[in-house]
Design a protein around this motif. Structure first.
Motif, PDB file in Angstrom:
ATOM      1  N   UNK A   1       0.861  -1.193   0.000  1.00 43.03           N
ATOM      2  CA  UNK A   1       0.000   0.000   0.000  1.00 43.03           C
ATOM      3  C   UNK A   1       0.889   1.232   0.000  1.00 43.03           C
ATOM      4  N   UNK A   2       1.325   1.680  -1.176  1.00 36.74           N
ATOM      5  CA  UNK A   2       2.270   2.806  -1.247  1.00 36.74           C
ATOM      6  C   UNK A   2       1.779   4.065  -0.545  1.00 36.74           C
ATOM      7  N   UNK A   3       0.470   4.246  -0.453  1.00 36.11           N
ATOM      8  CA  UNK A   3      -0.042   5.461   0.154  1.00 36.11           C
ATOM      9  C   UNK A   3      -0.371   5.342   1.627  1.00 36.11           C
ATOM     10  N   UNK A   4      -0.005   4.240   2.255  1.00 35.07           N
ATOM     11  CA  UNK A   4      -0.349   4.028   3.662  1.00 35.07           C
ATOM     12  C   UNK A   4       0.386   5.016   4.562  1.00 35.07           C
ATOM     13  N   UNK A   5      -0.324   5.506   5.588  1.00 34.49           N
ATOM     14  CA  UNK A   5       0.282   6.419   6.556  1.00 34.49           C
ATOM     15  C   UNK A   5       0.992   5.621   7.639  1.00 34.49           C
ATOM     16  N   UNK A   6       1.794   6.308   8.453  1.00 30.03           N
ATOM     17  CA  UNK A   6       2.512   5.615   9.515  1.00 30.03           C
ATOM     18  C   UNK A   6       1.566   4.994  10.540  1.00 30.03           C
ATOM     19  N   UNK A   7       0.495   5.695  10.958  1.00 29.07           N
ATOM     20  CA  UNK A   7      -0.449   5.033  11.873  1.00 29.07           C
ATOM     21  C   UNK A   7      -1.051   3.764  11.278  1.00 29.07           C
TER      22      UNK A   7
ATOM     23  N   UNK B   1      -1.444  -2.250  11.194  1.00 27.95           N
ATOM     24  CA  UNK B   1      -1.257  -3.537  10.516  1.00 27.95           C
ATOM     25  C   UNK B   1      -0.274  -4.409  11.290  1.00 27.95           C
ATOM     26  N   UNK B   2       0.791  -3.810  11.802  1.00 34.23           N
ATOM     27  CA  UNK B   2       1.762  -4.566  12.590  1.00 34.23           C
ATOM     28  C   UNK B   2       1.144  -5.078  13.885  1.00 34.23           C
ATOM     29  N   UNK B   3       0.292  -4.252  14.476  1.00 38.78           N
ATOM     30  CA  UNK B   3      -0.367  -4.681  15.709  1.00 38.78           C
ATOM     31  C   UNK B   3      -1.311  -5.839  15.443  1.00 38.78           C
ATOM     32  N   UNK B   4      -2.067  -5.759  14.347  1.00 37.34           N
ATOM     33  CA  UNK B   4      -2.986  -6.841  14.000  1.00 37.34           C
ATOM     34  C   UNK B   4      -2.226  -8.132  13.729  1.00 37.34           C
TER      35      UNK B   4
END
Length: 624
Positions: free
Chosen positions: A476-482, A487-490
Motif C-alpha cells: 500500500x504505497x499510500x499508507x500512513x505511519x499510523x 497492521x503490525x499490531x494486528x
C-alpha cells in the motif's frame, strides 16, 4: 548465458595509438545463427533519435575534414613563413592550427554528449521494456530460467550495447572518414610518396593485427578465470554462501580455491604481456624504417622531385596517423557480429510470449462491492503444455467457496493443492475450465484489480533488502505511519518492531535474514493486511514453523482471515479442522469434500490421514 565482450580502446605498442583488433567470439556467431536479427528492427530503436544521429554523423565528417588542415598549415609555416620571416602568414598559420584544435575538440565534446545521450536513452528504453516484459511472464518462466541469466541480460548485455552505440558505431564512421580524408590529403601533398605508402602501410597494418591476435587465446582464458573469480566471490561472500561455508567447515578449501584462481590470473597476465614480444620488436623496427624510407625517397631525384621540407614533414605526419583508422576498420566485421549478438539476446527476451496475459478490455471493478464468492468450475491444469507426455496436475476440479468462508485443501505430496491455490492468485491459468470471483473470470480482471482482491501469504516469505517500512509500503504505497502500526499490531509484531533501534526504518537484511521464520511471516501478514483483500490464499503459511511459533502465529492468521474468503493449504490438522469445507485432493481430483466431522464420520481418506497423525505418523503425509 554469455556476457557481452567489450573492448576498450587503448594504445598498443607499434600501432601509433591504434587499438588492438578485436577477436570474434564463436558464441556470438552461434547466437546470430540461432536467432538472426533484422536490421529494420535495430534501426527502429534509433528512429526517435534520427535527427541526433544525423547531426552526430555530420560532426564526425566535419572533424575528419577539418583535422586535415593541420598538415597543410604546418607546411606553410615550415616552407614559407619561417624561411621568409613572413610574420602575418606565420600568425595566420599558427592561428589556424590553434583554431583547428579548438574547433575539433569542441565538436568532439558535442559528439560525445549527443552519442552518450542517444545511447543512454536507447538503453533505458530496452532495459525498461525487458524488465516490464519479464514481469508479465508466468512463474513457469522463472522456474526454468536461471536468475543470473536474467540479470546478465538486463545488465551486462544492455550495458554492452552502450559500447555498440557510443563507441562502435561512431568509431566505424570516424575511422572511415579519417582514413579517406588522410589518403586524399597524402595524395594532394605527394602522389609519388602516396604510391610508396600503398606498398609499405598494408604489411605494417597486417603485422600489427597479427601480433594482437597472438594474445587471443590467452585473453580468452584470462576472461574465463576472471569469471571464475567473480563467481567464487559471489558464492563465498553472500549471506547464503557464507552460511554454507561456515556450516560445512569449508573455509580453508574455499580460500584455497580462490587462491589458486588468483594465482592462475597472475600467470595468464604475464603470458599475455609477453606474448609475441619478439614479433613486436620486429614490428617496431618496421615502423622505424617507414619514415626512413620516405625520407630516402624524398631525397632521391627520381622520387623526391624537389620536395620541400614542409611537405615532407606534413606527409610523414599524415602517414603515421593513418594506421589507427585502418586498424579500426579491420575490426568492423568483429564489431558487427558482436553488436548483432547483443541485440539478438535482448530481442530474444522481448519476443518471449506472455503465458498469463492481461485482458485487453478488463472488467471494471468496484472494490467496495466485492463480496468474495470464489468458484473453480471444471478446472484442469497441465504442466509443460509442450511436453511429449504432459501430466495433469489438476483434473476437472469443481469447488465453491462462499463469501466469508474457508476452504482447506489437504492431500498427499503432489496431489495438486498448491497448484489449485496458485490458480486463485493467477500464478497460472487453467488449461480447461475457469476460476471466478463474484462470477467474473479471473482472466477478465486487470492484474492490479486481482492483486487488490486476492492476497497471498505463503510458506516462502519474501522480504526485499530494504527497511520494514519499504517492505510494508509495497502493498500500500499510500499508507500512513499510523496505518502501518495498526497492521503490525494486528499481525502481532508491533512490539518487536517498536523494540528495534530504528523501528520501521530497520533494514530487514537479504531475504529477511535478520528475522526468524515466524517474525517474517508476521511481517508478511501485516503487509497483506494493508491491502485488505476480500479473498485470501494461505499456502503452507505455517508449515516451516515449530509448534510453539505456529500457535503464536495462528492468532495473527485468525485476525487476518476474519470476514474474508479463505483458501488454505496446510498439513497440520489444527489449521484445517475449523474450516467450513475441507477438500481432499488425490492426483489432481477432489476425492472428498465436507467439514471435519462429516469427513471423519465417512471413514475415508481424510479419516485415514487423521488416524495416521494420531498414531504418530509424520505430518508429511499431508504435506504440499
Amino acid at each position: 548465458m554469455t556476457s557481452p565482450r567489450t573492448h576498450t580502446p587503448g594504445n598498443t605498442p607499434g600501432t601509433h595509438g591504434g587499438r588492438p583488433p578485436q577477436q570474434l567470439d564463436p558464441r556470438d556467431r552461434a547466437q546470430l545463427a540461432e536467432s538472426p536479427v533484422s536490421l529494420r528492427r535495430v534501426a527502429a530503436l534509433f528512429r526517435p533519435h534520427r535527427a541526433t544521429v544525423a547531426v552526430v554523423t555530420a560532426i564526425i565528417v566535419a572533424v575528419s575534414v577539418i583535422s586535415m588542415a593541420q598538415p597543410f598549415l604546418l607546411r606553410a609555416v615550415i616552407d614559407d613563413a619561417l624561411p621568409h620571416q613572413d610574420v602575418p602568414l606565420l600568425l595566420r598559420a599558427v592561428g589556424g592550427m590553434l583554431a583547428v584544435t579548438v574547433v575539433t575538440q569542441l565538436l568532439g565534446v558535442v559528439q560525445t554528449w549527443m552519442t552518450t545521450s542517444v545511447g543512454q536513452r536507447v538503453m533505458h528504453g530496452l532495459r525498461t521494456d525487458v524488465f516490464a516484459h519479464l514481469q508479465r511472464q508466468s512463474i513457469a518462466f522463472f522456474t526454468r530460467t536461471r536468475g543470473g541469466e536474467v540479470q546478465s541480460r538486463l545488465t551486462n548485455d544492455i550495458a554492452g550495447m552502450q559500447t555498440v552505440i557510443t563507441t562502435t558505431a561512431t568509431s566505424v564512421a570516424s575511422n572511415l572518414t579519417t582514413a579517406v580524408a588522410t589518403a586524399v590529403a597524402m595524395v594532394a601533398l605527394s602522389p609519388r610518396l602516396s604510391l610508396l605508402s600503398l606498398v609499405v602501410v598494408p604489411p605494417a597494418v597486417l603485422m600489427t593485427r597479427r601480433v594482437a591476435l597472438l594474445r587471443r587465446d590467452i585473453t580468452a582464458a584470462r576472461q574465463r578465470r576472471m569469471a571464475d573469480l567473480h563467481s567464487q566471490v559471489e558464492e563465498g561472500l553472500t549471506v547464503s554462501g557464507a552460511t554454507l561455508v561456515k556450516t560445512l567447515g569449508a573455509g580453508s578449501a574455499t580460500a584455497a580455491r580462490f587462491t589458486a584462481t588468483s594465482r592462475d590470473l597472475v600467470d595468464l597476465e604475464l603470458r599475455s604481456q609477453l606474448a609475441g614480444r619478439w614479433r613486436m620488436a620486429t614490428m617496431q623496427m618496421i615502423f622505424a624504417a617507414i619514415p626512413a624510407v620516405i625520407y630516402l625517397s624524398a631525397g632521391l631525384p627520381v622520387t623526391g622531385n624537389g620536395m620541400s621540407i614542409g611537405t615532407l614533414i606534413a606527409f610523414t605526419t599524415l602517414q603515421a596517423g593513418i594506421f589507427r583508422p585502418l586498424m579500426g576498420l579491420l575490426d568492423v566485421g568483429v564489431q558487427w557480429v558482436s553488436s548483432m549478438a547483443l541485440f539478438s539476446r535482448i530481442f530474444g527476451y522481448l519476443d518471449l510470449p506472455v503465458d498469463i496475459a492481461p485482458p485487453a478490455h478488463p472488467v471494471a471493478v468496484d472494490h467496495d462491492r466485492v463480496r468474495g464468492d470464489v468458484r473453480f468450475e471444471g478446472v484442469s491444469f497441465t504442466h509443460e503444455k509442450d511436453a511429449v507426455s504432459p501430466t495433469r496436475a489438476l483434473d476437472d476440479v469443481t469447488l465453491s467457496i462462499p463469501a466469508g468462508t474457508t476452504l482447506a485443501l489437504v492431500g498427499e505430496t503432489g496431489s495438486g493443492k498448491s497448484t489449485l491455490a496458485g490458480l486463485l492468485s493467477r500464478l497460472h491459468d487453467p488449461s480447461l475450465g475457469r476460476v471466478t470471483v463474484d462470477g467474473v473470470d479471473l482472466r477478465d480482471l486487470a492484474p492490479e484489480d486481482l492483486a487488490r482482491i486476492v492476497g497471498v501469504v505463503s510458506q516462502d516469505t519474501y522480504l526485499v533488502h530494504a527497511s520494514i517500512r519499504e517492505n510494508l509500503l509495497l502493498a500500500a504505497p499510500g499508507a500512513t505511519e499510523p496505518e502501518l502500526w495498526l497492521a503490525l499490531e494486528a499481525a502481532q509484531v508491533s512490539a518487536l518492531v517498536a523494540s528495534l533501534p530504528d523501528q520501521l526504518d530497520t533494514v530487514v537484511g537479504a531475504r529477511g535474514h535478520r528475522f526468524s521464520g515466524g517474525e517474517k511471516q508476521r511481517l508478511a501478514i501485516a503487509r497483506t493486511l494493508l491491502r485488505n483483500p476480500r479473498v485470501l490464499v494461505l499456502d503452507e503459511a505455517t508449515s516451516a514453523l515449530d509448534n510453539e511459533t505456529e500457535r503464536e502465529l495462528q492468532a495473527a492468521l485468525d485476525r487476518l482471515m476474519a470476514g474474508r474468503t479463505t483458501l488454505t493449504v496446510a498439513h497440520r490438522l489444527s489449521t484445517v479442522r475449523d474450516a467450513e469445507q475441507i477438500a481432499v485432493l488425490d492426483h489432481g481430483r477432489v476425492a472428498e469434500l465436507g467439514d471435519h466431522d462429516a469427513l471423519l464420520a465417512r471413514g475415508g481418506r481424510y479419516a485415514r490421514l487423521v488416524a495416521a497423525r494420531d498414531e504418530g505418523v509424520p505430518a508429511s503425509a499431508l504435506a504440499a
